[in-house]
Scaffold this motif. Structure first.
Motif, mmCIF file in Angstrom:
data_model
loop_
_atom_site.group_PDB
_atom_site.id
_atom_site.type_symbol
_atom_site.label_atom_id
_atom_site.label_comp_id
_atom_site.label_asym_id
_atom_site.label_seq_id
_atom_site.Cartn_x
_atom_site.Cartn_y
_atom_site.Cartn_z
ATOM 1 N N ILE A 1 50.329 1.681 -50.601
ATOM 2 C CA ILE A 1 49.818 0.303 -50.627
ATOM 3 C C ILE A 1 49.562 -0.208 -49.209
ATOM 4 C CG2 ILE A 1 50.952 -0.166 -52.827
ATOM 5 C CD1 ILE A 1 52.963 -1.941 -51.269
ATOM 6 N N ILE A 2 50.345 0.265 -48.242
ATOM 7 C CA ILE A 2 50.079 -0.109 -46.844
ATOM 8 C C ILE A 2 48.735 0.455 -46.406
ATOM 9 C CG2 ILE A 2 50.838 0.229 -44.463
ATOM 10 C CD1 ILE A 2 53.726 0.083 -45.477
ATOM 11 N N ALA A 3 48.456 1.706 -46.816
ATOM 12 C CA ALA A 3 47.180 2.335 -46.483
ATOM 13 C C ALA A 3 46.008 1.605 -47.137
ATOM 14 C CB ALA A 3 47.195 3.804 -46.908
ATOM 15 N N LYS A 4 46.254 0.950 -48.279
ATOM 16 C CA LYS A 4 45.213 0.185 -48.961
ATOM 17 C C LYS A 4 44.938 -1.145 -48.277
ATOM 18 C CE LYS A 4 45.344 -0.233 -53.397
ATOM 19 N NZ LYS A 4 45.839 -0.479 -54.783
ATOM 20 N N GLY A 5 45.766 -1.503 -47.293
ATOM 21 C CA GLY A 5 45.559 -2.745 -46.573
ATOM 22 C C GLY A 5 46.498 -3.866 -46.948
#
Length: 234
Positions: free
Chosen positions: A85-89
């Protein structure tokens, strides 16, 4: 097994609670489906991700030469979900990690990997924190659908009478007893490392004797045979 993560702005936690979230195990299947639909309808402030781990993956991981136990699998999967989810922004400020057993190492490990986050690790988090209840519901609905729509690669098995898949369900236990093969055990639908399955295999499958292993053990020299006593010199 299905692991889930849910996220929302901290200011919208009351709105998450208003959706009726709770520990998924305390809700009826129809209630879980309804709440998940509400989560989809309110995607402007709440989102989620899930990871599905097949029984076959868990069996091979936990029963391999190097044991990869369920605690480690759970921890690594939670880390993977958070990274996704961090990679998704998603700008994560606080992380609440549900834990079914007390473990002091988990907060330390998470803090080392995510030093900027405010991390809480708690048992019964599904009951205590609405966002954890939401992730529990998302994971449980996904698990139910995986079970209901399961397609056996093996022939001759029927999923309709398998129950919920938990040891407390008599239907599940009966399905295991009725569908065990004396030589090969269970189809890939069943986690062989599950203690309930292990007991049924031990009781109802054909006994196996590994003669080669016994012969090898007899021929292995003792460790002290590689050493000899040396007299101490003055």
């Amino acid at each position: 097994m299905v692991y889930g993560i849910a996220y929302c702005p901290i200011s919208r936690i009351p709105d998450i609670e208003a959706l009726g979230v709770a520990d998924s195990k305390q809700l009826k299947e129809s209630d879980r489906d309804e709440i998940l639909e509400k989560i989809h309808e309110n995607s402007e402030f709440v989102g989620y991700c899930v990871t599905v781990l097949s029984p076959n993956y868990l069996s091979t991981s936990m029963l391999g030469r190097e044991n990869y136990n369920l605690n480690a699998i759970s921890h690594d999967t939670a880390i993977s979900l958070l990274r996704r989810i961090i990679a998704k922004g998603v700008k994560v400020k606080r992380c609440i990690r549900g834990h079914s057993w007390p473990c002091r190492e988990v907060p330390t490990k998470l803090a080392a990997l995510f030093p900027t986050l405010n991390i809480t690790v708690a048992s019964k988090a599904d009951d205590l924190y609405p966002i954890c209840g939401a992730s529990s519901i998302c994971a449980k609905v996904c698990r139910d659908r995986c079970m209901n729509e399961w397609q056996f690669p093996e022939k001759g098995y029927d999923i309709s009478d398998a129950g919920c898949g938990y040891p407390s369900d008599p239907k599940t236990k009966k399905w295991l007893v009725d569908n065990i093969d004396e030589v090969f055990g269970f189809p890939q639908f069943v986690r062989f490392s599950w203690s309930t399955a292990e007991k049924i295999i031990e009781k109802r499958s054909a006994p196996v004797s590994w003669d080669n292993d016994e012969e090898e053990e007899e021929n292995i020299p003792k460790i002290n045979s590689f050493f000899k006593r040396v007299k101490k010199q003055n």
